[in-house]
Structures are given as C-alpha cells and as structure tokens.
Write a protein that holds these residues in place. Structure first.
Motif, PDB file in Angstrom:
ATOM      1  N   LEU A   1      18.807  -7.189   5.164  1.00  0.00           N
ATOM      2  CA  LEU A   1      17.461  -6.769   5.547  1.00  0.00           C
ATOM      3  C   LEU A   1      17.007  -5.760   4.507  1.00  0.00           C
ATOM      4  N   ARG A   2      16.413  -6.251   3.432  1.00  0.00           N
ATOM      5  CA  ARG A   2      16.101  -5.423   2.266  1.00  0.00           C
ATOM      6  C   ARG A   2      14.625  -5.553   1.910  1.00  0.00           C
ATOM      7  N   GLY A   3      13.965  -4.423   1.759  1.00  0.00           N
ATOM      8  CA  GLY A   3      12.574  -4.405   1.346  1.00  0.00           C
ATOM      9  C   GLY A   3      12.436  -4.034  -0.118  1.00  0.00           C
ATOM     10  N   TRP A   4      11.248  -4.318  -0.660  1.00  0.00           N
ATOM     11  CA  TRP A   4      10.926  -3.978  -2.044  1.00  0.00           C
ATOM     12  C   TRP A   4      10.067  -2.717  -2.090  1.00  0.00           C
ATOM     13  N   THR A   5      10.265  -1.918  -3.127  1.00  0.00           N
ATOM     14  CA  THR A   5       9.379  -0.791  -3.437  1.00  0.00           C
ATOM     15  C   THR A   5       9.008  -0.908  -4.914  1.00  0.00           C
ATOM     16  N   ASP A   6       8.189  -1.889  -5.224  1.00  0.00           N
ATOM     17  CA  ASP A   6       7.919  -2.244  -6.612  1.00  0.00           C
ATOM     18  C   ASP A   6       6.654  -3.100  -6.638  1.00  0.00           C
ATOM     19  N   PRO A   7       5.643  -2.711  -7.479  1.00  0.00           N
ATOM     20  CA  PRO A   7       5.657  -1.693  -8.528  1.00  0.00           C
ATOM     21  C   PRO A   7       5.407  -0.285  -8.000  1.00  0.00           C
ATOM     22  N   ILE A   8       5.719   0.683  -8.866  1.00  0.00           N
ATOM     23  CA  ILE A   8       5.487   2.099  -8.633  1.00  0.00           C
ATOM     24  C   ILE A   8       4.736   2.634  -9.847  1.00  0.00           C
ATOM     25  N   PHE A   9       3.664   3.393  -9.625  1.00  0.00           N
ATOM     26  CA  PHE A   9       2.927   3.907 -10.779  1.00  0.00           C
ATOM     27  C   PHE A   9       2.218   5.201 -10.438  1.00  0.00           C
ATOM     28  N   THR A  10       1.942   5.987 -11.488  1.00  0.00           N
ATOM     29  CA  THR A  10       1.058   7.147 -11.418  1.00  0.00           C
ATOM     30  C   THR A  10       0.160   7.122 -12.645  1.00  0.00           C
ATOM     31  N   ARG A  11      -1.127   7.294 -12.454  1.00  0.00           N
ATOM     32  CA  ARG A  11      -2.042   7.348 -13.587  1.00  0.00           C
ATOM     33  C   ARG A  11      -1.819   8.649 -14.369  1.00  0.00           C
ATOM     34  N   ARG A  12      -2.128   8.584 -15.652  1.00  0.00           N
ATOM     35  CA  ARG A  12      -1.715   9.632 -16.587  1.00  0.00           C
ATOM     36  C   ARG A  12      -2.130  11.037 -16.148  1.00  0.00           C
ATOM     37  N   ARG A  13      -3.378  11.237 -15.758  1.00  0.00           N
ATOM     38  CA  ARG A  13      -3.844  12.597 -15.494  1.00  0.00           C
ATOM     39  C   ARG A  13      -3.263  13.198 -14.214  1.00  0.00           C
ATOM     40  N   TRP A  14      -2.570  12.383 -13.388  1.00  0.00           N
ATOM     41  CA  TRP A  14      -1.968  12.893 -12.151  1.00  0.00           C
ATOM     42  C   TRP A  14      -0.441  12.967 -12.231  1.00  0.00           C
ATOM     43  N   ARG A  15       0.112  12.740 -13.404  1.00  0.00           N
ATOM     44  CA  ARG A  15       1.573  12.755 -13.518  1.00  0.00           C
ATOM     45  C   ARG A  15       2.133  14.174 -13.444  1.00  0.00           C
TER      46      ARG A  15
END
Length: 335
Positions: free
Chosen positions: A259-273
């Motif tokens: 019973l495995r879920g995905w957490t993909d994709p993951i991202f942050t836009r540049r100005r909020w990193r």
C-alpha cells in the motif's frame, strides 16, 4: 499495420516487428514493460490505464509511427519508443526507450533495434530547426548490464543518475509549520492549470527536459494518478509557490502487494526557495496518503539536484532503493 525492418538479421524464426495499432495492443505492451522493470528489481510499475493515457496524449511522438512492437510468432517480446523533448540546457533531446521481456534477453533484440531507433531519431531531427546541437538520449534501469553494455558500445556517455526513494512506513511523519503569509492546502480542479504553470516554471532550473506543452498538461490532468485532493500546494495570495503531488495507483499496489503512495513531482518556484515550503507540502501529503490507508511512500530524485532535494527527502525518511541512469551522445544529422 506497418511492418518494420531492422538492419540486423537475428535468425529468430517467426520474428516480426510492427508499429503500434491502438488500444488492443496495450495489455501486452504493459505486460512486457512491467516484466522488464521487475527483472531489473525496479520498484516502478506501469498500469494499463497509465500507458493508455500516455499513448492517447502524445506531444512529441506519434505512437503509430514511433512505438514498435517486436513479436516472435504471436508473442510480444519487446517494445521500443522514440520521442523528443527540449532540454533546459538549450538543446533538443531525441530519446529512445526499450523494454525486452527477460525471457528474450541476450538474443540480440536491443542490438538490432537501437540502430533503427537512432535512424528514426535522425529522421525526426532533420525536419526540425535546431537551436543548439541536438543529442540522442536514453536511460538504463538499475542493474540491467545488457542495456548498459549496449549504450556504451554505441558511444553514449553517462550524464546523470537518478534515485528511486521509498519511505518504508508512515510513522512519525514530520509536518513543518506553515510559513507566515503562506496557505498550504489541497487544490481545486480549476486551480490545476496554475499548478502546472508553476511546475513548468520551477523545472526550468533543473537538468534535462520538461514537456510543458498544452498536450502534456492534458495528459497530466487526464492521468489516472490525478487526484486534486492529494495535490498539496503552497499559495502566496493567488500565486502557487510550491507543491507536492500525492497519488495512489491501485493497480500498482495490487500487483506489488503493498500500500504505497506517490509524492512526485515536488517543486518550489525560485523566489520562494529556502523557506521550507516543499518540506511543509511534503509532510501534509504524507499525512493525506496515510489517511487513505497507505503504509509507505515513494518518489524519484535527480541526485545532482541543485536545490539539494536528496537531503530534504532523507529528512522525511525516504531511502534510496534503486537507480536509473541517463546517457547522451551527439546526434549527427545525415548530410
């Protein structure tokens, strides 16, 4: 039906190759693809509905020309694809992928198919304007020593390594607090385009290619993995600053016995990193997956990600369990 000739004669009685004809081909294509990745001890899995969604929404390939099915008699024994994408480094990548049923490995199928696939890529490239010298690209899954030997023989060079990572349980999930002024929540369906545009922008800073076309967007929202209730985004006012897409694929879980879920994709836009937004979204996504009954989670990561994503995922107790490598070589156009 289009029969295909390859430049190497293999001497396998009953061998014939044709292009993709439609949905009736998908069950056997999926079987071969999964048999290949399982033989490589890969945790990846392709369900029939995922394969169909990809073939139904082509943006840089025509499956009826660029998906090859290799048969021995009536048995499908291999599948190969060609496609292209524009890379963030400025060049266009002309890509080939292949899957051979493990029972038919070491019979020369890959050696026979690769020259034909490369010829098809050169044909595609000849019809395109090239902003920079193009490259051919392919991937090798984990311990597939035969595939690695083939790409090395054909003068590809290793350019990148990716890890498949698994969080083995859902105990003690870290859920960082929300940053002041940021709202983290699952998204509504009418917000999906905003998330897609933010994702496309964020991945401009990453290595490789990101297909941000309208067709790719339609493929994304039509995917059986799409569940907006599991897609957690960080909003700064009306702007999407970061997000994590959670997903559950029942066919994969049934076939793999977990019973495995995905957490993909993951991202942050540049100005909020550098503000912990990806971590905060990831923690909330893991909780949502746990609440849906998942007992583990998975994702993929570029080991050379410039934002040190590998360290973030390790903090959330993801462990590297498998590798995939990307290989390139210059594409020389026929003159």
């Amino acid at each position: 039906m289009t029969e295909v000739q390859v430049p190497i004669r293999l001497g396998i009685p009953g061998l014939h190759i044709r292009t993709y004809e439609g949905h009736a081909d998908i069950p056997e294509m999926t079987r071969v693809m999964n048999a290949a990745v399982i033989a490589n001890d890969s945790p990846e899995y392709r369900s029939e509905d995922l394969v169909q969604n990809w073939l139904d929404h082509p943006s840089s390939t025509d499956p009826h020309d660029d998906a090859l099915l290799v048969f021995v008699g009536d048995e499908l024994v291999a599948v190969a694809f060609t496609m292209w994408e524009d890379a963030n480094e400025g060049m266009r990548q002309y890509q080939t992928l292949g899957y051979v049923d493990p029972r038919w490995r070491r019979r020369g199928l890959g050696t026979a198919l690769m020259p034909r696939q490369e010829a098809r890529l050169r044909q595609l490239a000849a019809g395109h304007e090239q902003p920079a010298p193009p490259v051919m690209a392919t991937w090798v899954d984990g311990p597939d020593i035969g595939a690695r030997a083939l790409v090395e023989q054909r003068d590809y060079r290793l350019v990148r390594t990716y890890h498949h990572m698994v969080r083995p349980d859902m105990d003690s999930i870290m859920v960082p607090p929300v940053v002041e002024g940021i709202d983290i929540r699952s998204v509504a369906r009418d917000e999906l385009r905003s998330v897609w545009d933010a994702l496309s922008e964020a991945f401009l800073d990453h290595f490789g290619a990101m297909d941000s076309s309208d067709t790719a967007y339609e493929r994304w929202i039509a995917s059986p993995r799409m569940d907006p209730d599991l897609l957690f985004a960080a909003f700064d006012g009306d702007e999407v600053a970061a997000a994590v897409q959670g997903a559950i694929t029942p066919g994969e879980n049934e076939a793999r016995g977990y019973l495995r879920g995905w957490t993909d994709p993951i991202f942050t836009r540049r100005r909020w990193r550098r503000r912990g937004l990806a971590s905060a979204c990831l923690g909330r996504t893991l909780v949502a997956l746990r609440d849906r009954g998942m007992t583990s989670a998975q994702l993929g990561v570029d080991t050379e990600n410039p934002n040190d994503a590998l360290s973030l995922y390790r903090k959330h107790r993801f462990e590297s369990v498998h590798t995939e490598t990307e290989w390139h070589k210059p594409l020389e156009l026929d003159r």
